[in-house]
Design an enzyme around this catalytic site. Structure first.
Site, mmCIF file in Angstrom:
data_model
loop_
_atom_site.group_PDB
_atom_site.id
_atom_site.type_symbol
_atom_site.label_atom_id
_atom_site.label_comp_id
_atom_site.label_asym_id
_atom_site.label_seq_id
_atom_site.Cartn_x
_atom_site.Cartn_y
_atom_site.Cartn_z
ATOM 1 N N SER A 134 -0.796 -6.815 -11.390
ATOM 2 C CA SER A 134 -0.205 -5.501 -11.125
ATOM 3 C C SER A 134 0.961 -5.600 -10.153
ATOM 4 C CB SER A 134 -1.263 -4.543 -10.580
ATOM 5 O OG SER A 134 -2.275 -4.305 -11.528
ATOM 6 N N GLY A 181 2.031 -12.790 -11.448
ATOM 7 C CA GLY A 181 2.075 -11.560 -12.234
ATOM 8 C C GLY A 181 1.079 -10.545 -11.719
ATOM 9 N N LYS A 193 -7.782 11.769 -11.730
ATOM 10 C CA LYS A 193 -8.521 11.671 -10.469
ATOM 11 C C LYS A 193 -8.071 12.779 -9.524
ATOM 12 C CE LYS A 193 -9.002 8.700 -6.409
ATOM 13 N NZ LYS A 193 -8.672 7.394 -5.791
ATOM 14 N N GLU A 213 -10.163 3.780 -0.093
ATOM 15 C CA GLU A 213 -9.320 4.963 -0.277
ATOM 16 C C GLU A 213 -8.230 4.724 -1.332
ATOM 17 O OE1 GLU A 213 -9.189 8.067 0.643
ATOM 18 O OE2 GLU A 213 -10.774 8.254 2.142
ATOM 19 N N ALA A 228 -8.227 2.566 -9.231
ATOM 20 C CA ALA A 228 -8.092 3.946 -8.774
ATOM 21 C C ALA A 228 -6.840 4.063 -7.924
ATOM 22 C CB ALA A 228 -9.321 4.376 -7.977
ATOM 23 N N ILE A 270 -4.359 -18.618 -14.822
ATOM 24 C CA ILE A 270 -4.780 -18.090 -13.523
ATOM 25 C C ILE A 270 -5.129 -16.626 -13.686
ATOM 26 C CG2 ILE A 270 -4.104 -17.663 -11.134
ATOM 27 C CD1 ILE A 270 -2.164 -20.002 -11.369
#
Length: 500
Positions: free
Chosen positions: A16, A14, A79, A344, A51, A43
């Site tokens: 993101s 799972g 952002k 980045e 970000a 887990i």
């Protein structure tokens, strides 16, 4: 893999990556397809990708996600770019801001005009001609400026900071509402087809078994399917990206509610600060050859701008990628595909682009070798160009006298980065290749920000002389200052979104 149609898609893991894949497949595949995600609550997930870059809009909008609901559910903030503090030299800072910088004249990109002006002692720092940076420095955000549709930021290019765990939970609800099935369990073994070598099923919790036609590996650094089962090698990039440790810790939200990410250089690496609505995310990325874990933790805790809310959580990694992202009937996403340090904010973008590429080359009944090869070629190109951009930050540092930074400045870099830098150093020319993420403007901001200036500029820039050039630069700067001053603060803009 069966010889029939590809209809059973199994996502292993799972977080993101897994839930982004599940949400997209649940949204774009019709009822002929069965999407199952297997994960275990026992887990934990890494969750460092708080970000993002502006491409996250493409993903959220393609799913039909309402921005206001998203911001409220994930404790998100806005952002406008990333500030690099201390990378060029101590007490110096610059910003890689989203959106355009200045405005070119005819065929001449703006950075050539700026370079000519600075050679004559005219103008201000390069970032002064970015609306995004001007607004970011003032703590402003243009949601209320200029009208436009709800949720837009007129004239500004923006991304988000958000809680990655809350984002995964948000996408889980979305995916399950679109027919994705979640199965709780710990994967114990991968079963392969004896004839083809493809993955046939995942076995877990004793006797349980899930068969599939196409598998997506989101099992993190372990790469249980793509690496352990199918043997896709891991290409180690630590010779040019030597950081191999990170510590992450949340702290109380700072009064300085910045609409940008901070990257602060430290003696053996760098520290991130990511402002969220409910807290600030912090982390220290470092190389263990130049500092100990205890020293790195002390540096991190001494440089928080709020009270720590937990103990620093350690993470070990080797920067690099899989030799094959798609092997057999398995596609790797997220950390199973590789690791790019979050300098980045590209981690979630690489998941997003991997999903988009999978949908482009989605198989009907079996995987065409040519499609798989093209998927791997384009994915490798994207990873390598992002790698080069991150390597640039280390290579071009000006922190003389510090062992870690001296070693980075003297290290060999990939040939593809050298090929990018040589025409820039000579004449300020930049070329963006197909599928390359970062634009010429992004490269110019980092190069100029770290004092890598071209020796010359485009000859057409000489058509604008002296007072005319100075007046042009001043008009740009004044316009951006006025526009930023008319914007609400970042805090006010977030409150407006959450309350709407």
């Amino acid at each position: 893999m069966s010889s029939g149609p590809v209809s059973r898609i199994v996502i292993a893991g799972g977080g993101s990556a897994g839930w982004m894949a599940a949400a997209a497949l649940g949204r774009f595949l019709d009822s002929r397809y069965q999407v199952t995600l297997v994960e275990s609550e026992a887990i934990g997930t890494v969750g460092v990708g708080e970000a993002t870059i502006p491409q996250i809009h493409l993903f959220n909008r393609s799913l039909g996600i309402d921005e206001r609901q998203f911001v409220a559910a994930t404790e998100a903030t806005y952002k406008l770019g990333i500030e690099f503090d201390g990378w060029t030299r101590r007490s110096h800072r610059y910003m890689h801001a989203f959106g355009p910088v200045g405005r070119g004249l005819g065929l001449v990109p703006f950075h050539h005009l700026w370079r000519k002006a600075r050679a004559s002692g005219l103008g201000e720092d390069y970032g002064a001609y970015s609306l995004n940076e001007t607004a970011a420095r003032a703590g402003r955000l243009g949601r209320a400026a200029g009208g436009g549709r709800a949720g837009a930021l007129p004239d500004l290019v923006y991304a988000f900071h958000f809680d990655a765990l809350l984002y995964a939970a948000f996408l889980r609800r979305f995916a399950e509402a679109n027919g994705v099935t979640r199965v709780e369990g710990t994967i114990e073994r991968v079963e392969r087809d004896r004839e083809t070598g493809d993955i046939a099923a995942l076995l877990f919790d004793g006797e349980r078994r899930i068969e599939g036609d196409l598998f997506i590996d989101c099992t993190g650094f372990r790469g249980m399917l793509i690496g352990e089962a199918l043997g896709s090698k891991y290409l180690d990039w630590s010779s040019s990206l030597p950081c191999n440790r990170a510590l992450a810790v949340p702290c109380a939200r700072s009064e300085a509610f910045r609409p940008y990410t901070q990257s602060l250089a430290r003696p053996a690496g760098w520290q991130w600060r990511i402002p969220l609505q409910h807290r600030t995310g912090n982390g220290h990325v470092y190389c263990d050859a130049y500092t100990s874990d205890d020293e790195a933790a002390a540096v991190l805790l001494a440089n928080l701008d709020g009270e720590p809310l937990d103990q620093p959580r350690p993470l070990r990694f080797t920067t690099g990628r899989r030799a094959e992202f798609w092997s057999g009937n398995c596609v790797a996403l997220g950390l199973a595909a590789g690791f790019m340090e979050p300098l980045e904010s590209t981690s979630l973008h690489l998941v997003q682009s991997g999903i988009a590429r999978l949908l482009t080359y989605f198989p009907r009944s079996w995987v065409e070798p040519t499609d798989r090869a093209e998927f791997n070629r384009l994915t490798a190109l994207e990873w390598e160009r992002i790698r080069d951009f991150i390597v640039l930050h280390y290579k071009a540092n000006g922190r003389v006298g510090e062992p870690f930074w001296d070693a980075c400045r003297n290290m060999a870099v990939p040939d593809s980065l050298t090929e990018k830098l040589e025409p820039w150093r000579a004449s300020g020319r930049l070329h963006r290749e197909h599928e390359e993420l970062f634009t010429e403007e992004g490269w110019a901001q980092v190069l100029i920000g770290q004092d890598v200036l071209p020796a010359d500029w485009h000859p057409l820039a000489d058509q604008v002389e002296g007072e005319e050039l100075a007046g042009y630069l001043k008009s740009l700067r004044d316009a951006y200052l006025r526009r930023a001053a008319a914007m609400p603060t970042h805090a006010e803009a977030v409150r407006q979104v959450v309350a709407s």
